[in-house]
Design a protein around this motif. Structure first.
Motif, short mmCIF file in Angstrom:
data_model
loop_
_atom_site.label_atom_id
_atom_site.label_comp_id
_atom_site.label_asym_id
_atom_site.label_seq_id
_atom_site.Cartn_x
_atom_site.Cartn_y
_atom_site.Cartn_z
N ILE A 1 0.84 -1.20 0.00
CA ILE A 1 0.00 0.00 0.00
C ILE A 1 0.87 1.25 0.00
O ILE A 1 0.61 2.21 -0.74
CB ILE A 1 -0.96 0.00 1.20
CG1 ILE A 1 -2.02 -1.08 1.03
CG2 ILE A 1 -1.62 1.37 1.38
CD1 ILE A 1 -2.91 -1.27 2.25
N LEU B 1 -6.36 -5.26 4.31
CA LEU B 1 -5.57 -4.77 5.43
C LEU B 1 -6.31 -5.00 6.75
O LEU B 1 -5.70 -5.41 7.75
CB LEU B 1 -5.25 -3.29 5.25
CG LEU B 1 -4.42 -2.64 6.35
CD1 LEU B 1 -3.04 -3.26 6.43
CD2 LEU B 1 -4.32 -1.14 6.12
N HIS C 1 -9.64 0.54 -3.99
CA HIS C 1 -9.27 1.09 -2.69
C HIS C 1 -10.01 0.40 -1.56
O HIS C 1 -9.42 0.06 -0.52
CB HIS C 1 -9.54 2.60 -2.64
CG HIS C 1 -8.51 3.41 -3.33
ND1 HIS C 1 -8.68 3.87 -4.60
CD2 HIS C 1 -7.30 3.83 -2.92
CE1 HIS C 1 -7.61 4.55 -4.96
NE2 HIS C 1 -6.75 4.54 -3.96
N SER D 1 0.93 3.87 -3.11
CA SER D 1 0.36 5.18 -2.85
C SER D 1 1.35 6.31 -3.10
O SER D 1 0.95 7.47 -3.14
CB SER D 1 -0.16 5.26 -1.41
OG SER D 1 0.90 5.23 -0.50
N GLU E 1 -8.40 -3.09 -1.11
CA GLU E 1 -7.08 -3.11 -0.50
C GLU E 1 -7.14 -2.84 1.00
O GLU E 1 -6.42 -3.46 1.78
CB GLU E 1 -6.11 -2.15 -1.19
CG GLU E 1 -6.32 -0.69 -0.89
CD GLU E 1 -5.32 0.20 -1.58
OE1 GLU E 1 -4.13 0.19 -1.19
OE2 GLU E 1 -5.73 0.93 -2.50
N TYR E 2 -8.05 -1.95 1.43
CA TYR E 2 -8.16 -1.67 2.86
C TYR E 2 -8.97 -2.74 3.58
O TYR E 2 -8.76 -2.96 4.78
CB TYR E 2 -8.71 -0.27 3.09
CG TYR E 2 -7.63 0.75 2.80
CD1 TYR E 2 -6.56 0.91 3.67
CD2 TYR E 2 -7.64 1.51 1.64
CE1 TYR E 2 -5.54 1.81 3.41
CE2 TYR E 2 -6.63 2.41 1.36
CZ TYR E 2 -5.59 2.56 2.26
OH TYR E 2 -4.58 3.44 1.98
#
Length: 93
Positions: free
Chosen positions: A23, A80, A73, A27, A76-77
């Motif tokens: 990430i 996480l 997005h 980013s 990906e979070y």
């Protein structure tokens, strides 16, 4: 429980730290590099969907790049969050 004992680090901490690094690296791309990667992924998804018959190949643009970026997005979070919960459960008693 000691999180660094045995394979606990490899199975729990290493995936979390690796995902955080991915990430971080992604980013910190500049705009053109990020746009090129997004366009490449969008074209790949469009090709797969057209092969499956969900999208006509001759339609231009499709106008869903913005939605694809938002879904990426969120995904990906979410990954996480799942990896973080796995690590935090190590320390629950």
């Amino acid at each position: 429980m000691n999180a660094f004992k045995g394979n606990t680090f490899v199975y729990y901490w290493l995936p979390l730290l690796s995902w955080m690094m991915i990430i971080f690296v992604l980013s910190h791309q500049d705009g053109p590099t990020s746009a090129a990667l997004s366009d490449w992924v969008k074209d790949l998804i469009k090709t797969v969907l057209s092969c499956l018959g969900f999208v006509s190949e001759n339609k231009g643009g499709m106008g869903w790049g913005w939605l694809l970026r938002k879904i990426a997005h969120a995904t990906e979070y979410a990954i996480l969050a799942v990896l973080s919960v796995r690590v935090f459960h190590l320390y629950q008693e």
